[in-house]
Design a protein around this motif. Structure first.
Motif, PDB file in Angstrom:
ATOM      1  N   THR A   1       8.548  10.072   1.235  1.00 56.58           N
ATOM      2  CA  THR A   1       8.891  11.449   0.872  1.00 56.58           C
ATOM      3  C   THR A   1       7.885  12.044  -0.110  1.00 56.58           C
ATOM      4  OG1 THR A   1      10.226  10.826  -1.049  1.00 56.58           O
ATOM      5  CG2 THR A   1      11.339  10.836   1.115  1.00 56.58           C
ATOM      6  N   ALA A   2       8.000  13.348  -0.291  1.00 57.12           N
ATOM      7  CA  ALA A   2       7.148  14.039  -1.265  1.00 57.12           C
ATOM      8  C   ALA A   2       7.371  13.485  -2.668  1.00 57.12           C
ATOM      9  CB  ALA A   2       7.414  15.543  -1.231  1.00 57.12           C
ATOM     10  N   ASP A   3       8.615  13.112  -2.979  1.00 58.73           N
ATOM     11  CA  ASP A   3       8.899  12.540  -4.296  1.00 58.73           C
ATOM     12  C   ASP A   3       8.170  11.210  -4.468  1.00 58.73           C
ATOM     13  OD1 ASP A   3      10.510  12.315  -6.843  1.00 58.73           O
ATOM     14  OD2 ASP A   3      11.218  10.527  -5.795  1.00 58.73           O
ATOM     15  N   HIS A   4       8.191  10.356  -3.421  1.00 51.22           N
ATOM     16  CA  HIS A   4       7.441   9.104  -3.494  1.00 51.22           C
ATOM     17  C   HIS A   4       5.961   9.382  -3.774  1.00 51.22           C
ATOM     18  CE1 HIS A   4      10.619   7.250  -0.579  1.00 51.22           C
ATOM     19  NE2 HIS A   4      11.005   7.154  -1.836  1.00 51.22           N
ATOM     20  N   ILE A   5       5.420  10.339  -3.036  1.00 61.26           N
ATOM     21  CA  ILE A   5       3.996  10.668  -3.175  1.00 61.26           C
ATOM     22  C   ILE A   5       3.688  11.156  -4.586  1.00 61.26           C
ATOM     23  CG2 ILE A   5       2.190  12.251  -2.392  1.00 61.26           C
ATOM     24  CD1 ILE A   5       3.567  12.131   0.396  1.00 61.26           C
ATOM     25  N   ASP A   6       4.539  12.028  -5.109  1.00 62.27           N
ATOM     26  CA  ASP A   6       4.280  12.574  -6.442  1.00 62.27           C
ATOM     27  C   ASP A   6       4.386  11.501  -7.523  1.00 62.27           C
ATOM     28  OD1 ASP A   6       3.726  15.067  -5.505  1.00 62.27           O
ATOM     29  OD2 ASP A   6       5.713  15.905  -5.906  1.00 62.27           O
ATOM     30  N   ARG A   7       5.293  10.557  -7.345  1.00 62.72           N
ATOM     31  CA  ARG A   7       5.378   9.460  -8.313  1.00 62.72           C
ATOM     32  C   ARG A   7       4.105   8.622  -8.288  1.00 62.72           C
ATOM     33  NH1 ARG A   7      10.772   7.164  -6.208  1.00 62.72           N
ATOM     34  NH2 ARG A   7       9.992   5.225  -7.110  1.00 62.72           N
ATOM     35  N   MET A   8       3.573   8.405  -7.105  1.00 61.60           N
ATOM     36  CA  MET A   8       2.321   7.653  -6.995  1.00 61.60           C
ATOM     37  C   MET A   8       1.152   8.426  -7.593  1.00 61.60           C
ATOM     38  SD  MET A   8       2.704   5.980  -3.191  1.00 61.60           S
ATOM     39  CE  MET A   8       1.051   5.268  -3.278  1.00 61.60           C
TER      40      MET A   8
ATOM     41  N   SER B   1       5.242   0.252  -3.052  1.00 66.56           N
ATOM     42  CA  SER B   1       5.727  -1.116  -2.923  1.00 66.56           C
ATOM     43  C   SER B   1       7.236  -1.139  -2.753  1.00 66.56           C
ATOM     44  CB  SER B   1       5.332  -1.949  -4.147  1.00 66.56           C
ATOM     45  OG  SER B   1       5.991  -1.470  -5.310  1.00 66.56           O
ATOM     46  N   SER B   2       7.715  -2.268  -2.252  1.00 61.74           N
ATOM     47  CA  SER B   2       9.150  -2.502  -2.067  1.00 61.74           C
ATOM     48  C   SER B   2       9.482  -3.859  -2.661  1.00 61.74           C
ATOM     49  CB  SER B   2       9.507  -2.468  -0.579  1.00 61.74           C
ATOM     50  OG  SER B   2      10.883  -2.778  -0.388  1.00 61.74           O
ATOM     51  N   ASP B   3      10.250  -3.869  -3.744  1.00 58.87           N
ATOM     52  CA  ASP B   3      10.612  -5.114  -4.437  1.00 58.87           C
ATOM     53  C   ASP B   3       9.376  -5.951  -4.764  1.00 58.87           C
ATOM     54  OD1 ASP B   3      13.350  -4.538  -4.391  1.00 58.87           O
ATOM     55  OD2 ASP B   3      13.572  -5.397  -2.391  1.00 58.87           O
ATOM     56  N   GLY B   4       8.326  -5.287  -5.213  1.00 62.12           N
ATOM     57  CA  GLY B   4       7.111  -5.982  -5.608  1.00 62.12           C
ATOM     58  C   GLY B   4       6.169  -6.304  -4.481  1.00 62.12           C
TER      59      GLY B   4
ATOM     60  N   GLY C   1     -13.677  -3.736  -7.480  1.00 62.22           N
ATOM     61  CA  GLY C   1     -13.166  -4.286  -8.735  1.00 62.22           C
ATOM     62  C   GLY C   1     -12.141  -3.392  -9.407  1.00 62.22           C
ATOM     63  N   ALA C   2     -11.747  -2.295  -8.772  1.00 62.49           N
ATOM     64  CA  ALA C   2     -10.770  -1.380  -9.374  1.00 62.49           C
ATOM     65  C   ALA C   2      -9.405  -2.064  -9.461  1.00 62.49           C
ATOM     66  CB  ALA C   2     -10.663  -0.104  -8.548  1.00 62.49           C
ATOM     67  N   PRO C   3      -8.671  -1.848 -10.552  1.00 60.00           N
ATOM     68  CA  PRO C   3      -7.328  -2.437 -10.649  1.00 60.00           C
ATOM     69  C   PRO C   3      -6.384  -1.808  -9.638  1.00 60.00           C
ATOM     70  CG  PRO C   3      -7.693  -0.881 -12.436  1.00 60.00           C
ATOM     71  CD  PRO C   3      -9.009  -1.023 -11.725  1.00 60.00           C
ATOM     72  N   THR C   4      -5.371  -2.576  -9.220  1.00 58.24           N
ATOM     73  CA  THR C   4      -4.364  -2.071  -8.290  1.00 58.24           C
ATOM     74  C   THR C   4      -3.036  -1.973  -9.013  1.00 58.24           C
ATOM     75  OG1 THR C   4      -5.463  -2.992  -6.348  1.00 58.24           O
ATOM     76  CG2 THR C   4      -3.123  -2.509  -6.132  1.00 58.24           C
ATOM     77  N   VAL C   5      -2.382  -0.827  -8.874  1.00 60.31           N
ATOM     78  CA  VAL C   5      -1.094  -0.572  -9.511  1.00 60.31           C
ATOM     79  C   VAL C   5      -0.055  -0.349  -8.414  1.00 60.31           C
ATOM     80  CG1 VAL C   5       0.197   0.952 -11.048  1.00 60.31           C
ATOM     81  CG2 VAL C   5      -2.221   0.476 -11.504  1.00 60.31           C
ATOM     82  N   LEU C   6       1.078  -1.017  -8.519  1.00 61.22           N
ATOM     83  CA  LEU C   6       2.153  -0.848  -7.542  1.00 61.22           C
ATOM     84  C   LEU C   6       3.195   0.125  -8.074  1.00 61.22           C
ATOM     85  CD1 LEU C   6       2.762  -4.539  -6.339  1.00 61.22           C
ATOM     86  CD2 LEU C   6       1.192  -2.818  -5.422  1.00 61.22           C
ATOM     87  N   VAL C   7       3.661   1.006  -7.190  1.00 63.53           N
ATOM     88  CA  VAL C   7       4.724   1.956  -7.537  1.00 63.53           C
ATOM     89  C   VAL C   7       5.895   1.693  -6.596  1.00 63.53           C
ATOM     90  CG1 VAL C   7       5.403   4.384  -7.615  1.00 63.53           C
ATOM     91  CG2 VAL C   7       3.124   3.705  -8.377  1.00 63.53           C
ATOM     92  N   GLU C   8       7.038   1.358  -7.156  1.00 61.18           N
ATOM     93  CA  GLU C   8       8.214   1.032  -6.360  1.00 61.18           C
ATOM     94  C   GLU C   8       8.781   2.297  -5.695  1.00 61.18           C
ATOM     95  OE1 GLU C   8      11.092  -0.985  -4.465  1.00 61.18           O
ATOM     96  OE2 GLU C   8       9.571  -1.973  -5.714  1.00 61.18           O
TER      97      GLU C   8
ATOM     98  N   ALA D   1       3.517  -5.168  -1.871  1.00 61.38           N
ATOM     99  CA  ALA D   1       2.618  -4.031  -1.660  1.00 61.38           C
ATOM    100  C   ALA D   1       2.731  -3.523  -0.236  1.00 61.38           C
ATOM    101  CB  ALA D   1       1.188  -4.433  -1.961  1.00 61.38           C
ATOM    102  N   GLY D   2       2.733  -2.213  -0.095  1.00 63.56           N
ATOM    103  CA  GLY D   2       2.803  -1.588   1.224  1.00 63.56           C
ATOM    104  C   GLY D   2       1.965  -0.333   1.263  1.00 63.56           C
ATOM    105  N   ASN D   3       2.503   0.705   1.839  1.00 59.88           N
ATOM    106  CA  ASN D   3       1.832   2.002   1.951  1.00 59.88           C
ATOM    107  C   ASN D   3       2.781   3.096   1.503  1.00 59.88           C
ATOM    108  OD1 ASN D   3      -0.864   1.526   3.274  1.00 59.88           O
ATOM    109  ND2 ASN D   3       0.449   0.393   4.670  1.00 59.88           N
ATOM    110  N   PRO D   4       2.242   4.282   1.126  1.00 56.67           N
ATOM    111  CA  PRO D   4       0.852   4.747   1.156  1.00 56.67           C
ATOM    112  C   PRO D   4       0.008   4.050   0.085  1.00 56.67           C
ATOM    113  CG  PRO D   4       2.414   6.581   0.997  1.00 56.67           C
ATOM    114  CD  PRO D   4       3.160   5.340   0.678  1.00 56.67           C
TER     115      PRO D   4
END
Length: 534
Positions: free
Chosen positions: A444-451, A467-470, A503-510, A472-475
């Motif tokens: 959703t748009a809310d998911h996108i805006d949180r990311m 991400s879902s329960d830690g 080498g960029a860090p990766t951040v997960l957003v639930e 990693a997925g998409n977007p």
């Protein structure tokens, strides 16, 4: 200018010198007083008020600030509106700011009424960051004084100049000795990638080789062909002009500009070049993100102005950094957000779905690809780019009512990389890319805006994944440095290897199950709540 207390009856048209409460409301200083305001003050028993009047030939503080700021506007530098006698000047692009100290000092010496404050000469700045502020001290100042200030600033060279960064493909070489911890090298690569990302550059390739001259010579020669800048981190500190790093640069066919610099930390830096490719031997302190002499040299190299040995020698005054936690920050130094464009991949042949195109599966009366595009457009992404391929006409018709920009990948059958490359190359330079899959209808748009919010918190330098329960997925959101590598995408691997190399860090957003729910098969479609009409 005339300034001082006057009776209320004589104050109409004057400028209020100090804020005052009237009838529960605040009359701010700088307000030109009218009869109604003065009547209210008189009713409250105010008999005298401090005001300012212009003399003949005076300019208001805002007019004076505008005139003084005008000669400071230069390529990639813009001036804001005049407010309370102040005009701020901002960088329109990331880069290095150069300050002509003699010119600024001459202006500030003309009259205390005229002031200009700037960042330090050579400071690294972000797009939107304030470079300088013009402030007029009194409410009015004589036009003659202001014109003297304008004349002082109108020299042959700009008093303030911005040199934009030039995005570069960087080759990183790290040498190893027995016992070198791989996690240290990995952290060094990540810290270096973050430094480069601030200037729109990125690590295109990393090599880890033994800490000996032969191995380093081979690595430098291999890297020099297709990189714009080489950075070497040695397992042992440089302690002589003939040590491994400077000796290897010379043996590889390069030249040494300087070994050592009068900046602490950062003393043990090496600067040279292989042909037209700068080579920096990084001091050990550059493994930390804390500011050191490496930053001062790297920033100039990334701006296309590698410092000479003489320029490095002149860095000693102000070069004692050990006790300085951060550089002074400008008054409005909130980081400018990095714009993010949405790239929707909708080119696949949908082979596992049989005769149907999964992107046209229906969810609550809406095609999956339409739903994904609509949510992207409803987010804070700057735009939505839809990449078509298989059944492009049908996919186009499905989103015909939406303001998406379409690009077509005629070679969609060669794999996802071609479609991703088409999408990333379609967005404006300097933007991050939110990569959305057209078969993930629950994002959703809310998911996108949180990311996007998390992406901005990390300065637009991290890779952000749903991400879902830690898990990693998409977007996924790619920083501008990775987006600029789109031309190197091949096959069906997506951007994974570019992310790893950067080498960029990766951040997960639930974002819940939406991050791992796609509709590749009839079973997955049914589980996700979709179907094919008719």
């Amino acid at each position: 200018m005339q300034f001082g207390p006057v009776p209320i009856a004589q104050a109409e048209g004057a400028t209020l010198a100090h804020s005052i409460q009237s009838g529960g409301e605040r009359i701010s200083k700088g307000t030109v007083l009218d009869g109604a305001a003065l009547a209210r003050l008189a009713q409250e028993g105010v008999s005298e008020i401090i005001v300012a009047y212009p003399d003949r030939g005076d300019l208001s503080e805002d007019d004076a600030a505008r005139r003084l700021a005008f000669p400071l506007v230069a390529p990639d530098i813009s001036a804001g509106e005049a407010v309370t006698g102040r005009v701020n000047l901002h960088a329109e692009r990331p880069g290095l700011v150069s300050i002509d100290a003699a010119t600024i000092d001459a202006l500030n010496a003309i009259d205390p009424a005229l002031t200009i404050a700037t960042l330090p000469d050579g400071a690294m700045v972000r797009a939107g960051q304030m470079l300088a502020t013009v402030k007029i001290i009194p409410f009015f100042v004589s036009e003659e004084t202001v014109e003297r200030g304008v004349a002082a600033l109108a020299g042959a060279a700009p008093a303030i100049r911005l040199t934009p960064f030039q995005p570069k493909r960087v080759g990183l070489v790290q040498t190893m000795v027995t016992g070198t911890a791989q996690k240290v090298l990995t952290k060094t690569a990540a810290v270096t990638a973050a430094r480069l990302a601030r200037a729109g550059s990125h690590i295109a390739r990393e090599m880890r080789v033994p800490h000996d001259e032969e191995a380093l010579v081979a690595a430098l020669r291999r890297m020099a062909g297709d990189h714009d800048l080489l950075i070497v981190f040695g397992a042992s500190a440089v302690c002589d002009f003939d040590d491994v790093i400077p000796a290897a640069i010379a043996r590889a066919g390069g030249e040494i500009e300087r070994v050592g610099m009068p900046v602490d930390p950062g003393n043990l830096l090496v600067l040279g070049h292989l042909g037209d490719k700068p080579v920096i031997g990084a001091p050990g302190c550059a493994r930390s993100p804390k500011e050191n002499g490496f930053d001062w040299v790297l920033e100039r190299v990334l701006a296309g102005e590698p410092p000479s040995s003489a320029a490095i020698a002149a860095m000693g005054v102000g070069g004692l950094l050990q006790e300085i936690e951060t550089r002074p920050r400008p008054r409005d130094a909130n980081p400018a957000p990095v714009p993010v464009a949405a790239v929707i991949l909708a080119a696949g042949a949908s082979r596992r779905m049989g005769q149907h195109n999964k992107l046209l599966a229906v969810f609550d009366g809406e095609a999956a690809v339409h739903r994904v595009a609509r949510e992207a457009l409803g987010s804070t992404a700057t735009e939505a780019v839809l990449v078509t391929g298989h059944e492009a006409d049908r996919i186009g018709e499905a989103v015909d009512d939406l303001p998406v920009r379409r690009v077509h990948n005629a070679d969609f059958s060669d794999g996802m990389a071609g479609s991703l490359r088409q999408g990333l190359e379609a967005i404006a330079e300097g933007q991050g890319a939110l990569v959305l899959l057209g078969d993930m209808p629950h994002v959703t748009a809310d998911h996108i805006d949180r990311m996007i919010g998390e992406f901005q918190k990390h300065g637009g330098r991290a890779v952000v994944r749903g991400s879902s329960d830690g898990q990693a997925g998409n977007p996924v959101i790619l920083p501008p440095g990775i987006v600029s590598e789109a031309a190197h995408l091949t096959g069906d691997t997506g951007a994974r290897h570019l992310i790893e190399a950067s080498g960029a860090p990766t951040v997960l957003v639930e974002i819940g199950r939406a991050a791992v729910t796609d509709i590749d098969t009839p079973e997955a479609l049914a589980s996700a709540g979709g179907s094919f009409e008719g």
